[in-house]
Motif scaffolding. Structure first.
Motif, short mmCIF file in Angstrom:
data_model
loop_
_atom_site.label_atom_id
_atom_site.label_comp_id
_atom_site.label_asym_id
_atom_site.label_seq_id
_atom_site.Cartn_x
_atom_site.Cartn_y
_atom_site.Cartn_z
N ALA A 212 0.84 -1.20 0.00
CA ALA A 212 0.00 0.00 0.00
C ALA A 212 0.88 1.25 0.00
O ALA A 212 0.60 2.23 -0.71
CB ALA A 212 -0.92 -0.01 1.21
N LEU A 213 1.93 1.20 0.81
CA LEU A 213 2.82 2.36 0.88
C LEU A 213 3.55 2.59 -0.45
O LEU A 213 3.64 3.72 -0.97
CB LEU A 213 3.83 2.15 2.00
CG LEU A 213 4.35 3.40 2.70
CD1 LEU A 213 3.22 4.26 3.21
CD2 LEU A 213 5.30 3.02 3.83
N ILE A 214 4.06 1.50 -1.02
CA ILE A 214 4.78 1.61 -2.29
C ILE A 214 3.83 2.07 -3.39
O ILE A 214 4.11 3.03 -4.11
CB ILE A 214 5.42 0.25 -2.67
CG1 ILE A 214 6.64 -0.01 -1.79
CG2 ILE A 214 5.82 0.24 -4.14
CD1 ILE A 214 7.27 -1.38 -2.02
N ALA A 215 2.72 1.38 -3.52
CA ALA A 215 1.79 1.70 -4.60
C ALA A 215 1.22 3.10 -4.43
O ALA A 215 1.11 3.86 -5.40
CB ALA A 215 0.68 0.66 -4.66
N GLY A 216 0.88 3.44 -3.19
CA GLY A 216 0.32 4.76 -2.95
C GLY A 216 1.31 5.86 -3.26
O GLY A 216 0.99 6.85 -3.94
N THR A 217 2.54 5.70 -2.80
CA THR A 217 3.56 6.72 -3.05
C THR A 217 3.82 6.85 -4.55
O THR A 217 3.88 7.97 -5.09
CB THR A 217 4.88 6.34 -2.32
OG1 THR A 217 4.57 6.10 -0.96
CG2 THR A 217 5.90 7.43 -2.44
N CYS A 218 4.00 5.72 -5.20
CA CYS A 218 4.31 5.76 -6.63
C CYS A 218 3.14 6.36 -7.41
O CYS A 218 3.35 7.18 -8.32
CB CYS A 218 4.63 4.37 -7.15
SG CYS A 218 6.19 3.75 -6.50
#
Lengths: 569, 1064
Positions: free
Chosen positions: B338-344
């Motif tokens: 979630a953190l990776i996808a959200g940030t990207c």
């Protein structure tokens, strides 16, 4: 391995990270084979890099900036002095005298500018000498701020009569804060330099004198003599115009201080220039000043140098405020120097606090505030482009974004341990205008309000054409008296130029105000001519935004001149 | 690194900055080499960035970046981005806009690219890392495109960063590398759509790696170790490995049956890369739906006014792919994903929406990028053959390529996962770029980078083999350096050995073999294992010279002259040179950025001018082929070559605004000589992407290749090119020597007449009317070519009034001017009904003075007669109309098919020669029709193109019957009286129009424009004298008038002056 901090200095053996009462050792002792290897400290690297940056940013203006502002006036004065012509624009400062001398060697403005550049090059050394007072990191931060300060860049390579002012002010500070006794000859030299400098060191002198009086700390009796001799020599040299003739009793610093309220040294007011170039630095300096005052009120020890800097900043600020409406950048340069010295150590402390701050919440809220701010700026930039505030939806969106940024920042600020993290936001917001201002002046962007007004290249072109015309057909070159002041510098080295309000019969070429009727018997030649061009500060917030993103968008105006030739030519 | 803790007394807190300043950096040889390499890399990337003319694409990217910081940028997939527009915009914000700063962000990324191998030091080794930094530092492709504002250097940086993060994560499993991997992917995706191709390669590799690692788990659990079994396991697992990874928590049964105990780290990377890629593949569904006839072609295109239904359709497709990706990601590691996808996603969408100011970017990015570029696959931009990169990569990256190929045994067969990854990266990218429709030289960057890293790995491998022998570095240094020197000497000598033919070729081969033998011999004392290291240094030594030469030539010497394959359809260096002139003119005139400039935008010629002229506030971009030259106070005109004649004509007609000097021709864009297309002609024409029938799977192609190898022209040309990077032919404008398929599209620049192009300074010009003067032979004259009052563009006819004042009509400037008897200027008037109206048809050729002093103008191609007072004020009398285009229709009384000249009879009626109708029409001075005389023919009383007409003192009219080659005399009633021949008449040139003048002594002065002569005839047609302007010849003489004291003023249309001659 042990650590042995000595005072506030850090010994080179420290390689650990302190965590409460334990030391987490990141690396074991260096291999014995590397002990003899050549090592370089981070501080040396930092001084080298910042020193290079400082000089690099002043090289451009030295070589390519147009002659403008106070420099234009004073170079004209120096040129007239070189020619033996009495001229009110010659103010007998040490730099003016040197400029006049250099103009005997070369008629280019580059020569005097190199002199100013060389003097400015001593500023990093002066700041380096202050590191024991400001701390290593504080001194470096101060140097960085001075290096990037647009007014300081402009003055650092300008051949105005104040060309030596910034280094003189800084070296005076070094001298008065020196722990060891100062040699008499150095006192005399300092007094001479202060008297023959421009007005920028005056706030420092005033602050130093005020503090000395307040503390009752007079200089040692042994220094009075050299001080008086140096000052008297300076007054004498200035009054004798450094050998060019007696001119009454003159103190250039005072003369130029007075002139800063009378003469047009800039197209924009000191207030406008301040708003264009220096808000981040001044805000930082105010923050630092408040910090010092708060510390003092708490009864904490405030180092004497901090008090002196505070006084210097206050006197300079008074000058800036009193001349806010005047068209001069000098008080701004006078205030940004102490501001940088005040702000440097404070920023280092603030940076440390930011590093140690509680980031648990801030690591989300600070970037969020920055993002909101960025998105709001993106909308405002578009408004700036069309020079109109957007529709209701845009305004609401911008309001929400700014409000969001504010709320996020407030949430961080309310958490005492997290509050220093806001410095990151402040640095992020400040860095772009500071860098853009520094590089705008350093690279002599097309329509930068410093320096302005400028003598356009066209003026020299007109002079060449006029000379060619006069040479080919005979006759004189005539300039109207109202254009004389602007024409002095570009038409130098032109032999006899007639300044007259009526064109003589033998005139080969006449340069006239465009709004006056043509001289009798002359015909006008094509071209939009001018001896002066002014780049004005944007008037209004949206225009500032537009100028900020497109610096050549500033409004430039010229004083038009008409050129006529004799009909027989 | 060791970590231990020990109790100590509380120590004072030391600030971070103080600790940094107190840090001591020990200088080692390795560090010193890095410092030196980075210093060189810095110099190669930042030195003189603004010297080269901005390429067409560069100028667009620069302009858009500059527009971005002013709120003017909107993402458009055609021009890639948007990340690098933001990066470059930031540069402009800080440093201002200039040609130098326009290439600053690529240079910064180029510098960062060079430093990235440090992250791979664990796999490249100390020597390999240095080699990688060195190869990237000096690579001709990398250097050239690190100084070029295109997206490729940014993408190359992100891809190498992805590779570094991939291996760092594989090594230590820290999440920070997963973040770096994902952010690099996002950066690359936000830079260029070619990322899809490279990501596909990465995905394939990760899938294979997962398969290999799962197979290894199975084999370990089952205690198997056979190589064949492993290969079989990988081959059988690979097609499903990605699926197993995606559904790992749900595949318990499968995992147990195959004894797959743990998800390998490569599986984590595959999940991250796969789930980030999947939503971005949604755009491909557009063409699929179109092919399946579910939606019509071009319907699902992003635009702000997109129908809601279409937006919902696209949104629905995204919902499917995003939810699929989220399902896989969240069941893998919910928080991390979630953190990776959200940030990207946030970064990606922030960039594509221009900081959330362009909602359409939500569509143009994730949907439009792939959608558009997929559709461009069939367009095959550049029309390059399939073997394009097989030429391009060896032409520039021969140094790393030779090392890669030479060390293939080590890196492929005996290598490790890392070296095989590099091969998959290089080979896969090579194949995918060769498959893609668009092939461009800048894409070579994506082959050069893996080639450099793989070569560096090979260097380290050679060093490791050598070092394993236990030799000390100190002892080996000299022999290794010697091998490099021998290699360099041998190859350079062979390359520059004079002479040609088989013997010279043999000598060259001999020299190279001898050098190889020397290297081999010098390696002997160190054993067989040292041979690799010696071979590598010999190759590096031998090829470095040419590699450096290619890099310096392309990047620093002639970066805007298309002699290199890397330099593609480049703006010519003339453009910045002209820009210098424009800037100097703007300064000199005092107009600054308000100087008006006109740019002809035909053939996209607006670029790169839009960038160069960005600060100028009054620039008109107009396609001049589509309409007239607009009126305006333009000081500079930049015109497509095709529109130069039109512009010349229009400028000559203009009476207002600045005058221009002769146009300066310049090449606008030019291109490399693509001789390789013709060289691969297998009998079906040049080999291109669209034509030539020369595909890689055609037997004829390989037959052609084989037949041209050996000692034919191909190897010679190839080696010659490797050596000189110059095919020998030259490009237009540089010399007259022709070349194959190179060429340029050209333009011309117009500068004001008072601008000296050589000195870049203004020339003082009086704007007062010129005074009468004398010609080279001392004869009185006035006028002169120009636009000032009293000057002419194309003067044609002249008349004199009773006071001796002279009137001259100018056909192109449409000005009627009045002079006193000596030629001093008195007045001027525009003869058009609407003065200054460029769209009003007018071209006056004839003039007459009525007995009452009225001035009559025959406006030939305005099809009318206009009259003016003696002060040149229009009287209001205008008559005549355009002829009926149908030749069968008899012309009406006022149909004038080109009234050429006018003369008055004794009754005050005007006789007008109506050239196209072959008649003379008589009107009153008020414009009332009186009668028409003549008709088409050669007989008496007939005419064929009557032009000049004059009335003699006895009332006889003489008419110049041009095409019949005669002067016809008419009585006052219009009846034919006589005629005489005029030798030299009859020409049909549009400007060969003769005038004549009846003199007071009864003779007739007759102009012969094509012969630059005026003849004096008597009334019987005998030549009595000739005026040709001895010492200063006549130039196209038209109108003639006799002075009160018996001299002739003759109008010279070819030189724009009026001269006085005695009558012979």
């Amino acid at each position: 391995m042990t650590t042995e901090p000595a005072g506030d200095r850090v010994e080179e053996r420290i390689i650990g990270v302190y965590v409460e009462e334990r030391v987490l050792v990141l690396e074991s002792d260096e291999p014995s084979s590397k002990r003899g290897a050549f090592k370089i400290s981070g501080a040396v690297l930092a001084w080298a890099v910042l020193g290079a940056l400082f000089l690099a940013l002043r090289l451009g203006p030295t070589w390519q900036a147009p002659v403008g502002g106070a420099e234009w006036l004073h170079l004209s004065g120096a040129w007239q002095a070189r020619a033996g012509e009495p001229d009110g624009r010659f103010v007998p400062s040490l730099f003016q005298a040197l400029s006049t001398l250099i103009l005997h060697i070369s008629a280019s403005e580059i020569g005097p500018r190199i002199a100013a550049f060389i003097a400015s090059a001593s500023i990093p050394a002066a700041v380096w000498m202050l590191r024991s007072k400001l701390g290593e990191a504080g001194a470096l931060a101060s140097l960085l701020l001075v290096a990037l300060d647009a007014p300081a860049i402009a003055f650092g390579a300008s051949a105005s009569a104040m060309g030596f002012d910034l280094p003189i002010a800084l070296w005076l500070l070094v001298l008065v804060t020196r722990d060891r006794p100062v040699r008499p000859w150095l006192v005399a030299a300092a007094a001479f330099a202060a008297v023959t400098a421009g007005p920028i060191p005056l706030p420092l002198i005033a602050a130093w004198a005020t503090l000395a009086l307040a503390r009752g700390a007079r200089p040692p009796a042994a220094q009075w003599g050299p001080l008086a001799i140096g000052a008297a020599a300076g007054v004498l040299a200035a009054s004798l115009r450094f050998g060019l003739g007696f001119d009454g009793l003159r103190i250039p610093a005072i003369d130029l201080f007075a002139a800063s309220f009378e003469e047009q040294w800039a197209s924009s007011s000191a207030f406008e220039l301040t708003m264009l170039y220096s808000p981040p630095l001044l805000v930082a300096a105010f923050g630092a000043a408040i910090g010092i005052v708060v510390s003092a009120r708490k009864g904490e020890h405030v180092p004497p140098v901090a008090v002196l800097l505070l006084g210097w900043f206050a006197f300079a600020l008074s000058w800036l405020l009193s001349s806010a409406g005047e068209h001069t950048p000098a008080p701004l340069a006078a205030v940004t120097l102490p501001a940088a010295l005040l702000a440097g150590p404070a920023l280092v402390r603030a940076f440390g606090a930011m590093w140690r701050a509680e980031w648990r919440l801030a690591r989300y809220l600070v970037p969020a505030a920055a993002a909101f701010l960025l998105f709001a700026i993106a909308i405002i930039v578009h408004w700036g482009q069309v020079d109109a505030v957007g529709g209701a939806q845009d305004r609401v969106m911008t309001g929400l974004l700014l409000g969001g940024a504010g709320v996020a920042a407030l949430a961080v600020a309310l958490e005492r341990r997290a509050a220093p993290a806001l410095l990151a936001l402040g640095l992020g917001v400040s860095i772009f205008p500071v860098l853009a201002g520094a590089f705008g002046v350093a690279l002599s962007a097309g329509a930068e309000p410093i320096p302005s007004p400028v003598s356009p290249p066209q003026a020299r072109e007109l002079r060449d054409l006029a000379l060619a015309r006069a040479k080919a057909g005979g006759g004189t070159i005539v300039i109207h008296p109202s254009l004389e002041a602007d024409a002095t510098w570009p038409v130098r080295e032109s032999g006899e130029i007639t300044v007259a309000s009526r064109a003589p019969a033998d005139a080969a070429i006449v340069v006239w105000p465009a709004d006056l009727p043509a001289p009798e018997g002359m015909v006008r030649v094509s071209g939009a001519w001018s001896f002066a061009r002014a780049h004005r500060a944007p008037d209004g917030f949206l225009r500032y935004v537009k100028w900020y993103t497109h610096r050549n968008a500033a409004v430039s105006t010229s004083v038009p001149a008409a050129v006529y030739v004799g009909t027989g030519q | 690194m060791t970590a231990r803790s020990m109790p100590v007394r509380r120590a004072p807190r030391v600030a971070l900055l103080d600790r940094l300043l107190a840090a001591r950096i020990a200088l080692s040889w390795e560090l010193a080499i890095y410092v030196a390499l980075f210093a060189v890399a810095f110099g190669l990337r930042f030195w003189d960035l603004g010297a080269r003319a901005l390429h067409h694409d560069e100028s667009i990217h620069a302009q858009w970046s500059w527009g971005l910081i002013q709120g003017n940028y909107r993402h458009d997939p055609v021009f890639h981005g948007p990340l690098y527009y933001h990066a470059q915009g930031l540069v402009f914000l800080i440093f201002g806009a200039s040609d130098y700063t326009a290439r600053l962000s690529p240079a910064i990324f180029g510098m960062a690219l060079v430093s990235l191998p440090l992250l791979l030091r664990r796999w490249l080794g100390p020597v390999g890392s240095i080699a990688a930094v060195a190869f990237l530092t000096f690579s001709p492709t990398v250097v050239y495109y690190s100084r070029f504002l295109r997206e490729d250097v940014y993408m190359a940086f992100f891809i190498l960063a992805m590779a570094a993060a991939l291996w760092r994560y594989m090594a230590d499993g820290r999440e920070r590398w997963l973040f770096m991997f994902a952010l690099s992917f996002t950066g690359s995706m936000a830079t260029k759509e070619a990322t899809y191709l490279v990501v596909a390669v990465f995905l394939v590799y990760l899938d294979l790696l997962v398969a290999a690692e799962l197979t290894a788990q199975s084999m370990a659990a089952n205690e198997q170790s056979s190589r064949g079994r492993r290969i079989a396991g990988v081959a059988s697992t690979a097609p499903f490995a990605w699926m197993v990874v995606s559904l790992w928590p749900f595949a318990g049964r499968v995992r147990r049956s195959f004894t797959w105990s743990t998800l390998p780290r490569s599986g984590d990377l595959l999940i991250v890369l796969g789930t980030l890629t999947l939503p971005l593949l949604t755009g491909i569904t557009g063409p699929v739906l179109e092919e399946a006839w579910i939606v019509e072609k071009g319907r699902l295109v992003c635009r702000p006014d997109m129908p809601r239904q279409d937006a919902m359709a696209i949104g629905g497709l995204f919902a499917i792919t995003i939810s699929g990706a989220a399902f896989v990601g969240l069941q893998w590691r919910p928080r991390t994903w979630a953190l990776i996808a959200g940030t990207c996603a946030f970064i990606y969408l922030t960039l594509f929406t221009s900081l959330w100011t362009n909602a359409n970017g939500l569509c143009t990015g994730p949907w439009g990028g792939l959608n558009y570029w997929w559709s461009q696959h069939d367009v095959v931009r550049g029309d390059q053959p399939w073997f394009y990169y097989y030429l391009l990569l060896p032409a520039y990256e021969f140094l790393p390529l030779v090392i890669c190929l030479g060390g293939a045994w080590w890196s492929l067969w005996r290598g490790n996962a890392f070296s095989r990854f590099l091969w998959v990266w290089l080979g896969g990218t090579w194949l995918s770029l060769s498959w893609a429709g668009e092939k461009m030289p800048w894409l070579n960057m994506h082959l050069a980078v893996p080639a450099c890293v793989l070569a560096a790995w090979t260097v380290q491998r050679a060093w490791t083999a050598f070092a394993a022998g236990g030799e000390s570095t100190r002892r080996a240094a000299l022999p290794l350096v010697s091998a490099a020197v021998v290699g360099a000497g041998g190859v350079v000598l062979a390359a520059y050995l004079p002479g040609s033919g088989p013997l010279a070729a043999l000598a060259r081969v001999g020299i190279v073999l001898f050098a190889a033998a020397v290297v081999f011999w010098s390696s002997q004392p160190f054993g067989r294992r040292a041979l690799g290291a010696f071979a590598v240094v010999a190759v590096v030594g031998g090829l470095s010279f040419f590699s450096l030469k290619a890099m310096i030539g392309a990047s620093f010497e002639r970066g805007d002259v298309p002699k290199d394959m890397l330099i593609y359809t480049q703006s010519a260096p003339d453009i910045p040179r002209l820009m210098t002139q424009i800037d100097a003119l703007a300064e000199a005139t005092g107009l600054g950025y308000d100087m008006p400039i006109l740019v002809d935008s035909m053939d996209s010629f607006a670029w790169p001018w839009a960038w160069y002229l960005r600060d100028y506030r009054r620039v008109g971009y107009i396609d001049l082929s589509q309409g007239p030259i607009p009126a305006g106070d333009y000081r500079v005109l930049l015109v497509n070559q095709a529109n130069v004649p039109k512009t010349d004509g229009a400028l000559a007609e203009r009476t207002m605004g600045p005058e221009f000097q002769k146009a300066v021709p310049y090449p606008h864009r030019w291109w490399f000589d693509e001789v390789y297309k013709a060289a691969m002609d297998t009998g079906h024409g040049s080999c291109t992407a669209r034509a030539g029938d020369c595909g890689p799977f055609k037997p004829g192609t390989w037959k052609h290749i084989v037949s041209n190898l050996g000692l034919s022209e191909w190897p010679r040309t190839w080696l010659h090119y490797i050596r000189d990077h110059d095919l020998g032919g030259t490009i237009p404008h540089e010399s007259v020597r022709p070349c194959g398929s190179c060429g340029s599209v050209n333009a011309a620049a117009y500068f004001p007449v008072d601008w000296d192009l050589n000195t870049r300074s203004l020339v003082l010009r009086d704007v007062s009317p010129p005074k009468p003067t004398v010609d080279a032979a001392g004869r009185p004259m006035f006028g002169g070519f120009g636009r000032l009052p009293g000057q002419f563009s194309a003067p044609v006819d002249i008349e004199r009034d009773a006071q001796g004042n002279l009137y001259v009509i100018d056909s192109t400037s449409k000005r009627l001017q009045k002079f006193d008897a000596n030629g001093n200027f008195l007045a001027t008037a525009d003869i058009r009904v609407n003065p200054g109206d460029a769209n009003e048809g007018a071209q006056p050729w004839g003039l007459a003075i009525a007995p009452d002093g009225t001035v009559v103008v025959a406006d030939t191609f305005g099809w009318r007669i206009r009259t003016f007072t003696a002060d040149l004020v229009p009287t209001g009398v205008t008559f005549g109309k355009a002829p009926n285009p149908d030749p069968a229709v008899k012309p009406g009384d006022f149909d004038l098919y080109g009234p050429r000249d006018v003369a008055f009879d004794r009754q005050g009626n005007m006789w007008v020669t109506d050239g196209g109708h072959d008649r003379i029409v008589v009107y009153t001075v008020k414009g009332e029709f009186v009668r028409a005389i003549g008709g088409t023919g050669t007989g008496p009383g007939q005419f064929d193109e009557p032009v000049g007409i004059t009335a003699a003192a006895d009332g006889t009219f003489y008419v110049a019957d041009m095409f019949n080659g005669r002067v016809v005399a008419l009585n006052q009633d219009g009846s034919y009286r006589s005629e005489f021949r005029v030798e030299g008449w009859g020409g049909k040139g549009v400007d060969d129009k003769p005038y004549l003048r009846a003199l007071r002594d009864g003779r007739i002065a007759v102009g012969l424009p094509s012969l630059n002569t005026v003849r004096i005839y008597d009334s019987a047609g005998a030549v009595k004298g000739t005026v040709s302007g001895d010492g200063d010849p006549l130039t196209r003489p038209y109108g003639i008038v006799e002075t009160l004291d018996g001299k002739l003023w003759i109008v010279e249309g070819g030189i724009g002056r009026v001269r006085q001659f005695p009558i012979p």
